[in-house]
Design a protein around this motif. Structure first.
Motif, PDB file in Angstrom:
ATOM      1  N   THR E   2     -28.537  14.119  13.350  1.00 13.12           N
ATOM      2  CA  THR E   2     -29.459  15.178  13.803  1.00 13.12           C
ATOM      3  C   THR E   2     -28.774  16.040  14.854  1.00 13.12           C
ATOM      4  O   THR E   2     -27.899  15.571  15.589  1.00 13.12           O
ATOM      5  N   ILE E   3     -29.213  17.319  14.883  1.00 12.84           N
ATOM      6  CA  ILE E   3     -28.647  18.251  15.861  1.00 12.84           C
ATOM      7  C   ILE E   3     -29.744  18.622  16.844  1.00 12.84           C
ATOM      8  O   ILE E   3     -30.809  19.121  16.454  1.00 12.84           O
ATOM      9  N   LYS E   4     -29.524  18.342  18.105  1.00 19.40           N
ATOM     10  CA  LYS E   4     -30.565  18.537  19.129  1.00 19.40           C
ATOM     11  C   LYS E   4     -30.157  19.716  20.037  1.00 19.40           C
ATOM     12  O   LYS E   4     -29.270  19.570  20.896  1.00 19.40           O
ATOM     13  N   PRO E   5     -30.718  20.919  19.820  1.00 23.21           N
ATOM     14  CA  PRO E   5     -30.340  22.041  20.690  1.00 23.21           C
ATOM     15  C   PRO E   5     -30.549  21.718  22.170  1.00 23.21           C
ATOM     16  O   PRO E   5     -31.450  20.960  22.528  1.00 23.21           O
ATOM     17  N   ILE E   6     -29.673  22.269  23.016  1.00 22.61           N
ATOM     18  CA  ILE E   6     -29.773  22.055  24.464  1.00 22.61           C
ATOM     19  C   ILE E   6     -30.205  23.381  25.094  1.00 22.61           C
ATOM     20  O   ILE E   6     -29.631  24.427  24.808  1.00 22.61           O
ATOM     21  N   ARG E   9     -33.033  27.395  23.380  1.00 24.42           N
ATOM     22  CA  ARG E   9     -32.580  27.920  22.086  1.00 24.42           C
ATOM     23  C   ARG E   9     -33.091  27.028  20.966  1.00 24.42           C
ATOM     24  O   ARG E   9     -33.556  25.924  21.209  1.00 24.42           O
ATOM     25  N   PHE E  78     -27.823  29.229  15.843  1.00 25.66           N
ATOM     26  CA  PHE E  78     -28.539  28.962  17.086  1.00 25.66           C
ATOM     27  C   PHE E  78     -29.069  30.311  17.584  1.00 25.66           C
ATOM     28  O   PHE E  78     -28.317  31.287  17.657  1.00 25.66           O
TER      29      PHE E  78
ATOM     30  N   ARG F   9     -21.506  22.071  34.817  1.00 27.02           N
ATOM     31  CA  ARG F   9     -20.484  22.101  33.759  1.00 27.02           C
ATOM     32  C   ARG F   9     -20.099  20.684  33.380  1.00 27.02           C
ATOM     33  O   ARG F   9     -20.417  19.740  34.085  1.00 27.02           O
ATOM     34  N   TYR F  45     -26.813  19.513  38.578  1.00 26.14           N
ATOM     35  CA  TYR F  45     -27.472  20.733  39.072  1.00 26.14           C
ATOM     36  C   TYR F  45     -27.189  20.830  40.570  1.00 26.14           C
ATOM     37  O   TYR F  45     -26.779  19.856  41.213  1.00 26.14           O
ATOM     38  N   PRO F  52     -28.667  17.559  31.186  1.00 27.82           N
ATOM     39  CA  PRO F  52     -29.262  16.924  29.991  1.00 27.82           C
ATOM     40  C   PRO F  52     -28.227  16.455  28.963  1.00 27.82           C
ATOM     41  O   PRO F  52     -28.496  16.497  27.755  1.00 27.82           O
ATOM     42  N   VAL F  53     -27.017  16.092  29.420  1.00 28.60           N
ATOM     43  CA  VAL F  53     -26.009  15.530  28.504  1.00 28.60           C
ATOM     44  C   VAL F  53     -25.354  14.346  29.216  1.00 28.60           C
ATOM     45  O   VAL F  53     -25.366  14.268  30.449  1.00 28.60           O
ATOM     46  N   LYS F  82     -24.640  26.249  30.154  1.00 26.33           N
ATOM     47  CA  LYS F  82     -25.300  27.300  29.356  1.00 26.33           C
ATOM     48  C   LYS F  82     -24.600  27.528  28.002  1.00 26.33           C
ATOM     49  O   LYS F  82     -25.181  28.077  27.078  1.00 26.33           O
ATOM     50  N   ILE F  84     -23.342  24.990  26.157  1.00 27.78           N
ATOM     51  CA  ILE F  84     -23.508  23.829  25.271  1.00 27.78           C
ATOM     52  C   ILE F  84     -24.684  24.124  24.355  1.00 27.78           C
ATOM     53  O   ILE F  84     -25.815  24.307  24.820  1.00 27.78           O
ATOM     54  N   ALA F  86     -25.711  22.292  21.427  1.00 23.88           N
ATOM     55  CA  ALA F  86     -26.516  21.150  20.957  1.00 23.88           C
ATOM     56  C   ALA F  86     -25.731  19.849  21.031  1.00 23.88           C
ATOM     57  O   ALA F  86     -24.513  19.835  21.133  1.00 23.88           O
ATOM     58  N   LYS F  87     -26.492  18.728  20.984  1.00 22.91           N
ATOM     59  CA  LYS F  87     -25.885  17.399  20.796  1.00 22.91           C
ATOM     60  C   LYS F  87     -25.916  17.102  19.299  1.00 22.91           C
ATOM     61  O   LYS F  87     -26.876  17.468  18.610  1.00 22.91           O
TER      62      LYS F  87
END
Lengths: 90, 90, 90, 90, 90, 90, 90
Positions: E2-6, E9, E78, F9, F45, F52-53, F82, F84, F86-87
């Motif tokens: 699965t691809i989880k947007p960050i 977006r 995206f 980053r 932050y 969130p990664v 900004k 990145i 997606a995971k």
């Protein structure tokens, strides 16, 4: 006659020495950007609180300053707080 | 007839003297940018609170002003607060 | 038919007089930028609160206005609040 | 099939009449910028609260719109809230 | 897989139909900017709260998208939340 | 020796495979912009809270990265949060 | 003589080694952008709170630095916090 800067800026008396006391030397290449000077008068933040520099401080500043005035034959400039790089404490 | 500036700006009566009283001289090179003048009328911050300058103050201002009007034959300009560099207190 | 400005702007009826009443004259050079006019309708801040101008106010405005409409043969323009320089109070 | 705008924008059905009802005429020069149209669907502020326009409102809008779609043969465009100049209330 | 947007977006599966169901047609001129697609995965606001679109939504989007990937032979992109113009609800 | 990113980053070990596991293929045209890689180290932050990664995440990133370093012969780059997209969760 | 940076910046003593200890090598191509150095003095956030780096930290920094000074014959530069990429912890 006193000059009271308004807003986040200070009035600096410009110092043109090549070799600054204490071994700090601002290389020619940088010179056009970074200079040294003495704080003559200080503005405030918008809420009136004090800026982190005081009259008499020796400072290094960058940026491109154009707001220049001459007081009793000596070159002074107005420098925005964001362009003040550091204080030089002897 | 009164002119009431709106927002963070003031109305200035422009002063063209080379040598300002008290030894403050604005060099020709800077002259096109920095000038002196007297505050004639003052706007407010968006919340209505007062700006840090008052009618009658003598000020030095920078920036490039284009909002010019003529009152009774004398040149006046609107200057944004951010372009007011300092007050000159005799 | 009424026109209700939306957001931080007002609708102005443009006045082209060279010499404004009360000795305020907007020189030709500035004229292309600064003009005078009467407020016809007023918008609001985003939270719905009132702007610092009212219908009927005579104002001087700057900036470069392009939002022009013609009402009953008279030139009107929309001016953003930030471009309103001052009120002229007789 | 309904189209629900997302964010601070509305969907407008474009009106091309020269003379608008009620004497409001958008001169040719301005025409390329300002146009009139009817609100067909309305987005929201980021917090979900309502925008200051409603379906059916007749509006004048400026700015340069490129987000165009065709619904049942009629030209519609998405207009950002900041480009909506005013409501025209009959 | 699965691809989880960050961030703000979403991931869209691009739809290239000329005539969209329900009479919404995106004219050629606009086509290079506005397109339709189906939401495949959704990011979040910085505080983790949900965006105003869901997986499966059919949307119209604008802006210039360059972040393209190919999933099982199908073109996906995206799209930033600010470029999502509207949902198309059948 | 550990490298601790500062600010919003992350440090990525770049992955150059054409076909990614699970059928995600980043087309050549996009390739110059979007790439895949593994998170090696994560910044924070400004208030010190977590991004969130996490280390070990496989991600797709866009934007134009220039902050490149070589660790034990392997290409790594610093990517702003900004950029990145997606995971990729297997 | 001490130099006290003002605002969100630090003073770095520049390190020009090709191969950094611990296998971190900054490739030539990147070199013009990313460099390594040791923190000599640290500024503060506007509210006076500490920045997330300390004197003695070894760091990798990017961006284009022009604020250069020479202290006792050694090249130092002022680097904004936003251009500090990471700490290198042995």
């Amino acid at each position: 006659m006193t000059i009271k800067p308004i807003g986040e800026r200070v009035l600096i008396k410009v110092k043109k020495e090549e070799k600054t006391s204490g071994g700090v030397y601002i290389p020619e290449s940088a010179q056009s950007e970074n200079k040294e000077g003495y704080v003559v008068a200080v503005g405030t933040y918008e809420d009136g609180s004090e800026l982190p520099v005081n009259e008499g401080d020796k400072i290094i500043y960058g940026g491109y300053q154009t707001d220049e005035i001459d007081i009793d034959g000596e070159k002074h400039i107005f420098v925005d707080l964001k362009d003040i790089l550091a204080k030089v404490e002897e």
